[in-house]
Motif scaffolding. Structure first.
Motif, PDB file in Angstrom:
ATOM      1  N   GLY A 125     -44.581  19.519  15.172  1.00  0.00           N
ATOM      2  CA  GLY A 125     -43.396  19.400  14.320  1.00  0.00           C
ATOM      3  C   GLY A 125     -43.524  18.364  13.227  1.00  0.00           C
ATOM      4  O   GLY A 125     -42.707  18.332  12.303  1.00  0.00           O
ATOM      5  N   ARG A 126     -44.533  17.491  13.301  1.00  0.00           N
ATOM      6  CA  ARG A 126     -44.756  16.555  12.200  1.00  0.00           C
ATOM      7  C   ARG A 126     -45.294  17.278  10.967  1.00  0.00           C
ATOM      8  O   ARG A 126     -45.223  16.753   9.856  1.00  0.00           O
ATOM      9  CB  ARG A 126     -45.732  15.459  12.647  1.00  0.00           C
ATOM     10  N   THR A 127     -45.813  18.488  11.175  1.00  0.00           N
ATOM     11  CA  THR A 127     -46.398  19.271  10.083  1.00  0.00           C
ATOM     12  C   THR A 127     -45.587  20.514   9.762  1.00  0.00           C
ATOM     13  O   THR A 127     -45.439  20.890   8.603  1.00  0.00           O
ATOM     14  CB  THR A 127     -47.838  19.705  10.464  1.00  0.00           C
ATOM     15  N   ILE A 128     -45.043  21.168  10.781  1.00  0.00           N
ATOM     16  CA  ILE A 128     -44.364  22.462  10.642  1.00  0.00           C
ATOM     17  C   ILE A 128     -42.851  22.250  10.644  1.00  0.00           C
ATOM     18  O   ILE A 128     -42.331  21.422  11.391  1.00  0.00           O
ATOM     19  CB  ILE A 128     -44.789  23.411  11.782  1.00  0.00           C
ATOM     20  N   ASP A 129     -42.129  23.027   9.838  1.00  0.00           N
ATOM     21  CA  ASP A 129     -40.683  22.835   9.672  1.00  0.00           C
ATOM     22  C   ASP A 129     -39.910  22.978  10.985  1.00  0.00           C
ATOM     23  O   ASP A 129     -39.049  22.162  11.301  1.00  0.00           O
ATOM     24  CB  ASP A 129     -40.138  23.838   8.656  1.00  0.00           C
ATOM     25  N   TYR A 130     -40.183  24.048  11.730  1.00  0.00           N
ATOM     26  CA  TYR A 130     -39.453  24.312  12.968  1.00  0.00           C
ATOM     27  C   TYR A 130     -40.453  24.538  14.094  1.00  0.00           C
ATOM     28  O   TYR A 130     -41.381  25.341  13.957  1.00  0.00           O
ATOM     29  CB  TYR A 130     -38.580  25.563  12.861  1.00  0.00           C
ATOM     30  N   THR A 131     -40.267  23.847  15.201  1.00  0.00           N
ATOM     31  CA  THR A 131     -41.079  24.109  16.384  1.00  0.00           C
ATOM     32  C   THR A 131     -40.153  24.239  17.589  1.00  0.00           C
ATOM     33  O   THR A 131     -39.133  23.546  17.684  1.00  0.00           O
ATOM     34  CB  THR A 131     -42.109  22.998  16.643  1.00  0.00           C
ATOM     35  N   ILE A 132     -40.536  25.125  18.487  1.00  0.00           N
ATOM     36  CA  ILE A 132     -39.775  25.344  19.712  1.00  0.00           C
ATOM     37  C   ILE A 132     -40.723  25.192  20.887  1.00  0.00           C
ATOM     38  O   ILE A 132     -41.795  25.826  20.928  1.00  0.00           O
ATOM     39  CB  ILE A 132     -39.126  26.741  19.736  1.00  0.00           C
ATOM     40  N   GLY A 133     -40.384  24.322  21.834  1.00  0.00           N
ATOM     41  CA  GLY A 133     -41.153  24.149  23.054  1.00  0.00           C
ATOM     42  C   GLY A 133     -40.221  24.090  24.240  1.00  0.00           C
ATOM     43  O   GLY A 133     -38.986  24.065  24.083  1.00  0.00           O
ATOM     44  N   THR A 134     -40.782  24.057  25.440  1.00  0.00           N
ATOM     45  CA  THR A 134     -39.962  24.003  26.650  1.00  0.00           C
ATOM     46  C   THR A 134     -40.251  22.716  27.404  1.00  0.00           C
ATOM     47  O   THR A 134     -41.370  22.202  27.398  1.00  0.00           O
ATOM     48  CB  THR A 134     -40.242  25.205  27.566  1.00  0.00           C
ATOM     49  N   ASN A 135     -39.201  22.204  28.076  1.00  0.00           N
ATOM     50  CA  ASN A 135     -39.325  20.904  28.737  1.00  0.00           C
ATOM     51  C   ASN A 135     -39.628  21.007  30.225  1.00  0.00           C
ATOM     52  O   ASN A 135     -39.650  19.992  30.923  1.00  0.00           O
ATOM     53  CB  ASN A 135     -38.052  20.073  28.511  1.00  0.00           C
ATOM     54  N   LYS A 136     -39.824  22.242  30.704  1.00  0.00           N
ATOM     55  CA  LYS A 136     -40.137  22.436  32.126  1.00  0.00           C
ATOM     56  C   LYS A 136     -40.703  23.839  32.311  1.00  0.00           C
ATOM     57  O   LYS A 136     -41.024  24.518  31.335  1.00  0.00           O
ATOM     58  CB  LYS A 136     -38.882  22.250  32.969  1.00  0.00           C
ATOM     59  N   THR A 137     -40.821  24.267  33.561  1.00  0.00           N
ATOM     60  CA  THR A 137     -41.299  25.621  33.810  1.00  0.00           C
ATOM     61  C   THR A 137     -40.225  26.634  33.415  1.00  0.00           C
ATOM     62  O   THR A 137     -39.024  26.345  33.467  1.00  0.00           O
ATOM     63  CB  THR A 137     -41.643  25.818  35.290  1.00  0.00           C
TER      64      THR A 137
END
Length: 645
Positions: A125-137
């Motif tokens: 996300g420091r480079t790309i406008d929008y990032t989506i990740g998950t915080n668990k399984t």
């Protein structure tokens, strides 16, 4: 830059990892993209069984706007790809982040739909406008439900933030565990509430600064090949247009020397003085080490990447194609103004082409003006061109050789051991090109352009190949108009799209139309009215062809009108064929199509086929299926102009 938002779906299911339903995730995304009001704005590309090298290749090849990774993640901040045996190949956060830093050109969104992917998303996300990740399984059903609802939201024109919230809500409404697992990270300065389809072409501020720095290094002479490649790619994508128009006088405050960088919403204009412009273009598109090269056109090469690759394949330049047998010509043909000379010019300056023909390029244009030449005048012109090639090869002796056959034989001796690219441009009669082709050595490549199908057939009879250069796509036509008149197209996008359709995507017509629009805008007049007037003119009148061609089509210091350029073809017709061509102007464009019966009626003749053959051989009409023919809208206007005294 493209009108279509490209989504690259990447999936990896190693044999030693738990099985997950990635095919179902892909099909759900594909289905949801088709239900929305903006469904035509999206293109979905899939790559399964992704390996580390395949990941790089996919990003380079497809240049996506959205990257969606579906697969496994670990709490050690890794995503799991596959090795050559199909087993797990963990990729840690550092290399993944660097990959997106290097290949971030078009990427606006990265979705890591995998367990424990939030740390990777934060770093990317420091480079790309929008990032989506998950915080668990995350379970299969929840991952699929989130992805389907997220892309459904985008396909209805919603913002990334709204689509993200809809994805989480859908997981919650289905009572699936994990609705709180996905997290959206938005880079500073990005508006998460703006509809994403309106952001697809917006130039990022950091991209502008990166490009500005690369250009400054190019101007200063200290650039790397990476800098040159970055600017070349931006030009090919329509993100940057380079112009010569700034008077010399030193740098402006805060700007690199002799550069004026003006960002628009979807592209960057870069102006410089004439001398710096020439140096810059030579560094971006270096001429071959030896020979005579066609002059690089002033306009940008857009929408022709596939055509360039096709010609490379025919010429045996591409590693994936063996090409034609040695000394077999490749002939590029197409409508007047479709960009044949531009294509072969950029072909001659392509690095891969120059590596394939390391001894250089020899180029000659065989358009000799509007007047018919006597046989002796024609021979003198051909002798002069051939002697010029000889001079480049180190021999002035050809200047004193009296006949074409002798010059051809001596030039063949000079070329015998050379690996050169020979370009014979704008051929109107097959006999004019014959001496140049006969002189080519067995290791040389021969590339010819002509607007006449008959010439193309005759030059490749029994050997060689003909490549028909098509008009631009609608998407590329709008890109070209946007490059030539960016602010006007941004304010009148749909009207300009309709104008491009009416002009049937011919580059020459689009250049002229853009020039007219800019002149109207400079006068402070309503451009929308002019667009409507141009569309009406194309359909009903013949005024458009009286406009001047682009500056790079000037001859002897004069810029001809479109009508004058088109008369090169019709002036060479016999009187009957020219009159019949003029009467085809009665057919309405968009597109003008007709069968033999219609032509027989308009021409008032029992058998129209002999005239049809002559018009087709001159490239003025093109055959379709079922004995139907078509004529380009610009040629319809030209035909009408011939009926006007």
């Amino acid at each position: 830059m493209t009108e279509t938002i490209k989504i690259l779906f990447l999936a990896s299911t190693p044999t030693d990892a738990g099985r997950i339903r990635l095919d179902e995730e892909f099909h759900q995304i594909e289905s949801m993209l088709q239900v929305g009001t903006e469904r035509d704005a999206f293109q979905l590309v899939a790559k399964f069984a992704v390996r580390p090298t395949g990941l790089q290749e996919a990003l380079l090849r497809h240049q996506p706007h959205i990257v969606h990774f579906a697969g496994h993640g670990t709490d050690a901040e890794e995503v799991i790809l596959m090795d050559d045996s199909g087993a797990s190949c963990p990729v840690s956060k550092g290399p993944l982040v660097r990959l997106f830093e290097i290949l971030r050109d078009n990427i606006r969104v990265v979705v890591l739909n995998a367990c424990y992917s939030k740390p990777q998303a934060e770093a990317i996300g420091r480079t790309i406008d929008y990032t989506i990740g998950t915080n668990k399984t995350v379970g299969d059903k929840a991952a699929i439900a989130f992805a389907a609802a997220f892309y459904r939201g985008l396909s209805f024109g919603r913002s990334v933030h709204e689509a993200f919230e809809l994805g989480k809500l859908d997981v919650e409404m289905q009572r699936l565990p994990g609705s709180d697992a996905p997290e959206l990270l938005t880079r500073a300065g990005v508006d998460p509430l703006e509809p994403f389809v309106e952001q697809r072409e917006k130039i990022r501020k950091d991209y502008v600064e990166d490009l500005r720095s690369a250009l400054a290094r190019l101007v200063a002479g200290g650039a790397s090949e990476g800098d040159a490649q970055e600017v070349r790619q931006a030009a090919a994508d329509g993100k940057v247009i380079l112009k010569s128009g700034v008077a010399s006088g030193g740098p402006q405050a805060g700007q690199p020397p002799l550069l004026r960088v003006k960002p628009h919403r979807s592209l960057i204009e870069v102006e410089t003085d004439a001398e710096t412009y020439r140096d810059l273009m030579d560094r971006l598109y270096p001429p071959p080490p030896l020979g005579i090269s066609p002059q690089l056109p002033a306009h940008i090469f857009v929408g022709r990447e596939d055509s360039l690759l096709d010609v490379k394949n025919l010429m045996g330049v591409s590693a994936s194609s063996p090409g034609l047998p040695e000394n077999s010509p490749t002939v590029v043909r197409g409508w007047p103004g479709v960009g044949k000379t531009t294509l072969v010019t950029f072909f001659s300056r392509d690095r891969q082409v120059q590596e394939a023909f390391p001894d250089g390029v020899l180029w000659a244009s065989l358009f000799f003006g509007e007047d018919e030449l006597s046989q002796s005048e024609l021979e003198n012109k051909l002798l002069s061109l051939l002697a010029g090639w000889g001079r480049v090869l180190g021999s002035d002796a050809l200047l004193r050789v009296p006949t074409l056959s002798e010059v051809t034989a001596q030039l063949a001796t000079l070329l015998r051991s050379k690996r050169m690219l020979l370009i014979v441009d704008d051929v109107w009669h097959e006999g004019h090109a014959t001496p140049f082709m006969q002189a080519s050595g067995s290791r040389c490549g021969v590339l010819v352009t002509t607007r006449k199908p008959a010439v193309a057939r005759q030059l490749t009879a029994g050997r060689g190949a003909v490549f028909t250069l098509p008009e631009l796509s609608e998407e590329s036509s709008l890109r070209l108009l946007r490059i030539l008149a960016p602010d006007i197209v941004e304010k009148n996008k749909e009207k300009c799209r309709e104008l491009a359709r009416d002009l049937e995507y011919l580059p020459l017509s689009l250049h002229v139309a853009a020039g007219l629009l800019k002149k109207e805008d400079e006068l402070g007049l309503e451009v929308g009215d002019l667009i409507e007037g141009l569309r009406k003119d194309v359909e009903e009148h013949a005024e458009f062809v009286k406009e001047s061609a682009p500056v790079d089509r000037s001859e002897n210091g004069l810029t001809p009108t479109l009508d004058a350029l088109l008369r090169r073809s019709t002036d060479r017709l016999d009187e009957q064929a020219r009159e019949c061509f003029a009467y085809l102007g009665a057919f309405a464009p968009k597109p003008a199509t007709f069968d033999l019966g219609a032509m027989a009626a308009v021409w008032q003749m029992d058998d129209p086929k002999p005239v049809v053959r002559r018009l087709a051989d001159h490239g003025l009409i093109e055959p379709l299926k079922n004995q139907r023919f078509q004529m380009h809208a610009l040629l319809v206007q030209h035909a009408r102009s011939l009926l006007t005294p």
